[in-house]
Design a protein around this motif. Structure first.
Motif, mmCIF file in Angstrom:
data_model
loop_
_atom_site.group_PDB
_atom_site.id
_atom_site.type_symbol
_atom_site.label_atom_id
_atom_site.label_comp_id
_atom_site.label_asym_id
_atom_site.label_seq_id
_atom_site.Cartn_x
_atom_site.Cartn_y
_atom_site.Cartn_z
ATOM 1 N N PRO A 58 -9.426 30.876 -25.960
ATOM 2 C CA PRO A 58 -10.495 30.544 -25.002
ATOM 3 C C PRO A 58 -10.724 29.042 -24.846
ATOM 4 O O PRO A 58 -11.035 28.573 -23.745
ATOM 5 N N SER A 59 -10.584 28.288 -25.928
ATOM 6 C CA SER A 59 -10.761 26.839 -25.812
ATOM 7 C C SER A 59 -9.657 26.225 -24.955
ATOM 8 O O SER A 59 -9.902 25.273 -24.205
ATOM 9 N N ALA A 60 -8.439 26.770 -25.027
ATOM 10 C CA ALA A 60 -7.346 26.291 -24.176
ATOM 11 C C ALA A 60 -7.624 26.619 -22.715
ATOM 12 O O ALA A 60 -7.404 25.781 -21.819
ATOM 13 N N TRP A 61 -8.102 27.839 -22.464
ATOM 14 C CA TRP A 61 -8.472 28.188 -21.090
ATOM 15 C C TRP A 61 -9.547 27.259 -20.556
ATOM 16 O O TRP A 61 -9.466 26.774 -19.427
ATOM 17 N N MET A 62 -10.570 26.988 -21.386
ATOM 18 C CA MET A 62 -11.682 26.167 -20.934
ATOM 19 C C MET A 62 -11.266 24.713 -20.725
ATOM 20 O O MET A 62 -11.802 24.030 -19.850
ATOM 21 N N ALA A 63 -10.335 24.227 -21.528
ATOM 22 C CA ALA A 63 -9.858 22.858 -21.353
ATOM 23 C C ALA A 63 -9.307 22.661 -19.948
ATOM 24 O O ALA A 63 -9.552 21.631 -19.302
ATOM 25 N N MET A 64 -8.571 23.669 -19.449
ATOM 26 C CA MET A 64 -8.019 23.581 -18.097
ATOM 27 C C MET A 64 -9.070 23.903 -17.041
ATOM 28 O O MET A 64 -9.118 23.273 -15.983
ATOM 29 N N PHE A 65 -9.921 24.887 -17.321
ATOM 30 C CA PHE A 65 -10.948 25.277 -16.346
ATOM 31 C C PHE A 65 -11.911 24.133 -16.059
ATOM 32 O O PHE A 65 -12.259 23.868 -14.905
ATOM 33 N N VAL A 66 -12.345 23.439 -17.104
ATOM 34 C CA VAL A 66 -13.273 22.321 -16.915
ATOM 35 C C VAL A 66 -12.618 21.232 -16.073
ATOM 36 O O VAL A 66 -13.274 20.622 -15.214
ATOM 37 N N TYR A 67 -11.326 21.002 -16.279
ATOM 38 C CA TYR A 67 -10.663 19.968 -15.483
ATOM 39 C C TYR A 67 -10.582 20.380 -14.022
ATOM 40 O O TYR A 67 -10.708 19.542 -13.122
ATOM 41 N N ILE A 68 -10.368 21.680 -13.759
ATOM 42 C CA ILE A 68 -10.367 22.162 -12.380
ATOM 43 C C ILE A 68 -11.741 21.958 -11.753
ATOM 44 O O ILE A 68 -11.857 21.579 -10.575
ATOM 45 N N VAL A 69 -12.798 22.206 -12.520
ATOM 46 C CA VAL A 69 -14.159 21.940 -12.041
ATOM 47 C C VAL A 69 -14.309 20.464 -11.696
ATOM 48 O O VAL A 69 -14.896 20.102 -10.659
ATOM 49 N N MET A 70 -13.761 19.595 -12.529
ATOM 50 C CA MET A 70 -13.861 18.158 -12.280
ATOM 51 C C MET A 70 -13.077 17.757 -11.034
ATOM 52 O O MET A 70 -13.506 16.877 -10.279
ATOM 53 N N CYS A 71 -11.923 18.387 -10.802
ATOM 54 C CA CYS A 71 -11.159 18.101 -9.580
ATOM 55 C C CYS A 71 -11.955 18.516 -8.351
ATOM 56 O O CYS A 71 -11.950 17.820 -7.324
ATOM 57 N N SER A 72 -12.635 19.646 -8.419
ATOM 58 C CA SER A 72 -13.485 20.080 -7.308
ATOM 59 C C SER A 72 -14.608 19.078 -7.069
ATOM 60 O O SER A 72 -14.933 18.743 -5.918
ATOM 61 N N ALA A 73 -15.207 18.595 -8.158
ATOM 62 C CA ALA A 73 -16.261 17.591 -8.028
ATOM 63 C C ALA A 73 -15.715 16.283 -7.459
ATOM 64 O O ALA A 73 -16.399 15.598 -6.690
ATOM 65 N N ALA A 74 -14.474 15.941 -7.834
ATOM 66 C CA ALA A 74 -13.855 14.724 -7.308
ATOM 67 C C ALA A 74 -13.680 14.822 -5.796
ATOM 68 O O ALA A 74 -13.915 13.858 -5.061
#
Length: 254
Positions: A58-74
């Protein structure tokens, strides 16, 4: 949803949502950890060591998911000029770094008994380590650039460029020979993992996601309040500097 682009509306939403998601996080972790530690069986090859999976995956999934959230925010910052996009991105970066660090540490603990070494420079491990460095670089950019508007644009561009690493992490086990096994949960042919292990893993993934949502809303709220305090301090300082000038050059009497 456009109403929540207003910081005041977001603060009102967060005041209601944070206690709910925090309680949900506690319940999910309690259920997930109980199933992972006491209900799910040991692996026939890895034995009890396999239980690290319920923290690592789950931590590996979240590491990528959070970055996708950041790309959306970007994109929200650069394209749509969303008032809260840069705050959301800034608040997410430390959380993403934390999940990535947890992924690397639990992976190391899992790798030692399975592979006989704490670390190998294979494609999956190296690309996740690069993701951790990207998170640290984003956090550093926010700290060193004083102009928040300029920092937001620079970080947004850097984040989108760094997004190329996400598909590399995802498909590295398919493109190169690595020690990591291929996908066993999210795959076209369906999960290959036993249901007795799959359910605790999915519940832990939901717990991690709920934890991120809770901490992210709290961090955005703190960022909004911090900016308000800074703005008020600048206004007060400007008024304090203008007062003596008014005294030196009084308005002429009528």
């Amino acid at each position: 949803m456009p109403n929540y682009a207003n910081p005041a509306e977001f603060l009102r939403l967060a005041r209601i949502a944070v206690p709910v998601t925090a309680a949900l996080t506690g319940v999910l972790f309690a259920v997930g950890l109980y199933l992972a530690l006491f209900d799910s069986p040991p692996d026939y090859q890895q034995g009890e060591t396999v239980r690290i999976m319920y923290l690592h995956v789950p931590s590996a999934w979240m590491a990528m998911f959070v970055y996708i959230v950041m790309c959306s925010a970007a994109l929200g910052t650069l394209v749509w000029r969303h008032p809260l996009a840069d705050a959301a991105q800034k608040a997410a970066a430390p959380l993403g770094a934390g999940f990535t660090f947890l992924c690397l540490m639990t992976g190391s603990l899992w790798g030692k008994p399975m592979w006989g070494t704490w670390w190998v420079w294979d494609a999956r491990l190296t690309s996740v380590f690069v993701l951790f460095l990207i998170y640290l670089g984003i956090i550093a950019l926010w700290q060193v650039v004083e102009d928040q508007g300029k920092a937001a644009r620079l970080v947004a561009i850097f984040t989108l460029v760094g997004g190329v690493n996400i598909p590399i992490i995802k498909f590295s086990v398919d493109w190169w020979n690595t020690l990591h096994q291929s996908a066993s949960v999210f795959r076209l042919g369906g999960p290959t993992i036993a249901m007795s292990m799959l359910w605790p893993l999915l519940i832990m993934a939901l717990a991690y996601t709920s934890l991120f949502l809770t901490l992210h809303m709290m961090a955005i709220r703190n960022e909004i309040l911090r900016r308000r305090i800074k703005r008020l301090a600048m206004i007060a300082a400007a008024e304090g500097e203008a007062a003596p000038v008014a005294g030196i050059f009084p308005e002429p009497a009528e």
